[in-house]
Scaffold this active site. Structure first.
Site, mmCIF file in Angstrom:
data_model
loop_
_atom_site.group_PDB
_atom_site.id
_atom_site.type_symbol
_atom_site.label_atom_id
_atom_site.label_comp_id
_atom_site.label_asym_id
_atom_site.label_seq_id
_atom_site.Cartn_x
_atom_site.Cartn_y
_atom_site.Cartn_z
ATOM 1 N N TYR A 1 -14.852 14.275 -54.705
ATOM 2 C CA TYR A 1 -15.420 13.900 -53.410
ATOM 3 C C TYR A 1 -16.846 13.431 -53.618
ATOM 4 O O TYR A 1 -17.653 14.113 -54.246
ATOM 5 C CB TYR A 1 -15.406 15.105 -52.458
ATOM 6 C CG TYR A 1 -16.009 14.819 -51.106
ATOM 7 C CD1 TYR A 1 -15.342 14.000 -50.197
ATOM 8 C CD2 TYR A 1 -17.234 15.358 -50.742
ATOM 9 C CE1 TYR A 1 -15.892 13.732 -48.946
ATOM 10 C CE2 TYR A 1 -17.788 15.096 -49.492
ATOM 11 C CZ TYR A 1 -17.115 14.280 -48.604
ATOM 12 O OH TYR A 1 -17.664 14.015 -47.380
ATOM 13 N N ASP B 1 -21.877 11.969 -60.444
ATOM 14 C CA ASP B 1 -22.237 12.537 -59.149
ATOM 15 C C ASP B 1 -22.587 13.998 -59.382
ATOM 16 O O ASP B 1 -21.705 14.856 -59.480
ATOM 17 C CB ASP B 1 -21.072 12.388 -58.177
ATOM 18 C CG ASP B 1 -21.369 12.969 -56.803
ATOM 19 O OD1 ASP B 1 -22.442 13.608 -56.649
ATOM 20 O OD2 ASP B 1 -20.544 12.794 -55.896
ATOM 21 N N LYS C 1 -28.414 18.509 -52.605
ATOM 22 C CA LYS C 1 -28.348 19.964 -52.559
ATOM 23 C C LYS C 1 -29.654 20.629 -53.010
ATOM 24 O O LYS C 1 -30.591 20.766 -52.231
ATOM 25 C CB LYS C 1 -27.181 20.477 -53.431
ATOM 26 C CG LYS C 1 -25.834 19.836 -53.154
ATOM 27 C CD LYS C 1 -25.216 20.263 -51.857
ATOM 28 C CE LYS C 1 -23.794 19.752 -51.710
ATOM 29 N NZ LYS C 1 -23.220 19.983 -50.391
#
Length: 431
Positions: free
Chosen positions: A142, A237, A265
């Site tokens: 994702y 990613d 994050k």
């Protein structure tokens, strides 16, 4: 009716599905979501006053636990100077220097507001740099909700994908190839079937979005070699793994350097932020240096950069944090594995650094199809049993758990005791 249930009923009248991000709705496990009010260290407190040990940690960024003083102090200091400028600030430069110092692949970096912004932008830059249209991603990885990433797998390694969400056009889907994670042969076949057409290969170097799945031996190095050979931009990613699996992320841990990296994050310390960067010759394509356009009013926000820099500096100056996280997470993972074995379940537990997953299947989990073999109803019963025992897990089999430095030895034991009781309960209910 609890306060959480009342709030959820109100929210469903006002917000699609009652939540602002789908997994929060508890659809995968049943029941109504818990509404949180505050958090400190390892503990969450909900609006009804119940407390839980947190193993989500805001999906990763709370690596030092909730509300660490080092981060709060930085935000307090930045607060009086205004919340946004829409103009350059010193802290953006300092954060960029810190990111480049810590992450092996970064020579230049651009700050954005989320992981999704970072991945969307990285793909555009890769296309601009190569002059090619197609990208390759892996099933179950994702990369945010950008159109290019919401593509379901085709019927085989050589087929183009189909839109996995309404609103994504077939045209976008035709530029996205999908293959199974950990399958280098499928990557080679896709490249061969689309010669000179792939701009980028994007992957989570360690997957957190089908549950925790680690790269097979040689997989990341194989991707690096294929991208070098064919002039394809390799994008890691590291929105989840960046600064979590090591100071320099998964690329440091596995010794494989991509051409570009996306981050989020942890670099915001809990506030919304993202970044993308990589080789200077690629990043020099980004406006105003080059012709690939990307912009954002709140990019480099003063509060987000203050929080992120405080957290990153702490990690940079305290490498022992990673030893502590590794030891704690290994105790959790090994203990979970042992409990399942003793109960005759032989469930699979995957762990890399401070991320881990318990899969409700006895078979190894190396890709999305393996993860799909999990017993989802049993997982749902287990989730609610853990919740009743004060353990807050991801409300989906297909999400990794994140460990913070606030998880003490005592809390490890609390988790393992709850795990044993909850696995027994989950299977007793099914009997």
């Amino acid at each position: 009716m609890t306060t959480s249930e009342t709030l959820f009923a109100r929210a469903q009248e006002l917000i699609p599905g009652g939540v602002n991000s789908p997994v929060r709705a508890f659809r995968a496990v049943g029941g109504a979501p818990i509404f949180m009010q505050s958090a400190q260290g390892a503990w969450l407190t909900d609006v009804d006053g119940n407390q839980y040990v947190d193993f989500i940690n805001s999906w990763g960024p709370m690596i030092l636990g909730h509300a660490p003083e080092v981060v709060l102090d930085a935000v307090r200091a930045a607060l009086p100077a205004s919340l946004s400028f829409g103009a350059p600030t010193r802290r953006e430069v300092e954060l960029a220097e810190l990111l480049i110092d810590m992450v092996p692949s970064l020579e230049k970096v651009r700050l954005v507001n989320s992981g999704t912004e970072a991945t969307m932008s990285a793909i555009r830059v890769a296309r601009g740099y190569t002059g090619r249209a197609k990208i390759l991603k892996f099933e179950g990885c994702y990369h945010g909700h950008g159109d290019s990433f919401l593509i379901a797998a085709g019927s085989g390694a050589l087929t183009l994908g189909a839109p996995d969400s309404l609103g994504v056009t077939q045209g976008v889907a035709q530029d996205t190839l999908t293959v199974p994670y950990n399958d280098l042969a499928a990557v080679e076949a896709a490249i061969a079937a689309n010669p000179g057409q792939l701009a980028a290969i994007i992957t989570e170097p360690v997957v957190g979005n089908m549950g925790l799945v680690e790269p097979a031996a040689g997989f990341l190095a194989g991707l690096r070699a294929l991208c070098t050979q064919h002039g394809i931009v390799l994008i890691f990613d590291e929105v989840m793994t960046g600064f979590r699996l090591a100071q320099g992320g998964a690329q440091e841990r596995f010794g494989v350097v991509p051409d570009m990296t996306t981050l989020g994050k942890i670099i915001g310390g809990g506030l919304p932020v993202g970044a993308y960067g990589g080789r200077a010759d690629i990043m020099n394509q980004v406006a105003p240096a080059g012709k690939v356009y990307q912009a954002g009013t709140l990019s480099g926000n003063p509060l987000a950069t203050a929080a992120g820099m405080a957290q990153l500096r702490y990690l940079h100056e305290h490498p022992e944090v990673y030893e502590q996280l590794e030891a704690t997470s290994t105790r959790l993972a090994d203990g979970t594995r042992q409990i399942a074995k003793e109960l005759g379940l032989n469930y699979t537990v995957n762990q890399v650094g401070s991320m881990f997953s318990l899969f409700f299947t006895a078979e190894p989990v190396n890709n999305l199809e393996d993860a799909k073999k999990s017993d989802l109803p049993a997982f749902g019963r287990y989730f609610h049993a853990m919740l009743q025992r004060g353990i807050y897990l991801a409300p989906s089999q297909y999400e990794a758990l994140f460990v913070s430095t606030a998880i003490t030895g005592e809390l490890v034991e609390k988790y393992l005791t709850a795990c044993r009781e909850s696995l027994l309960e989950a299977h007793a209910l099914a009997a």
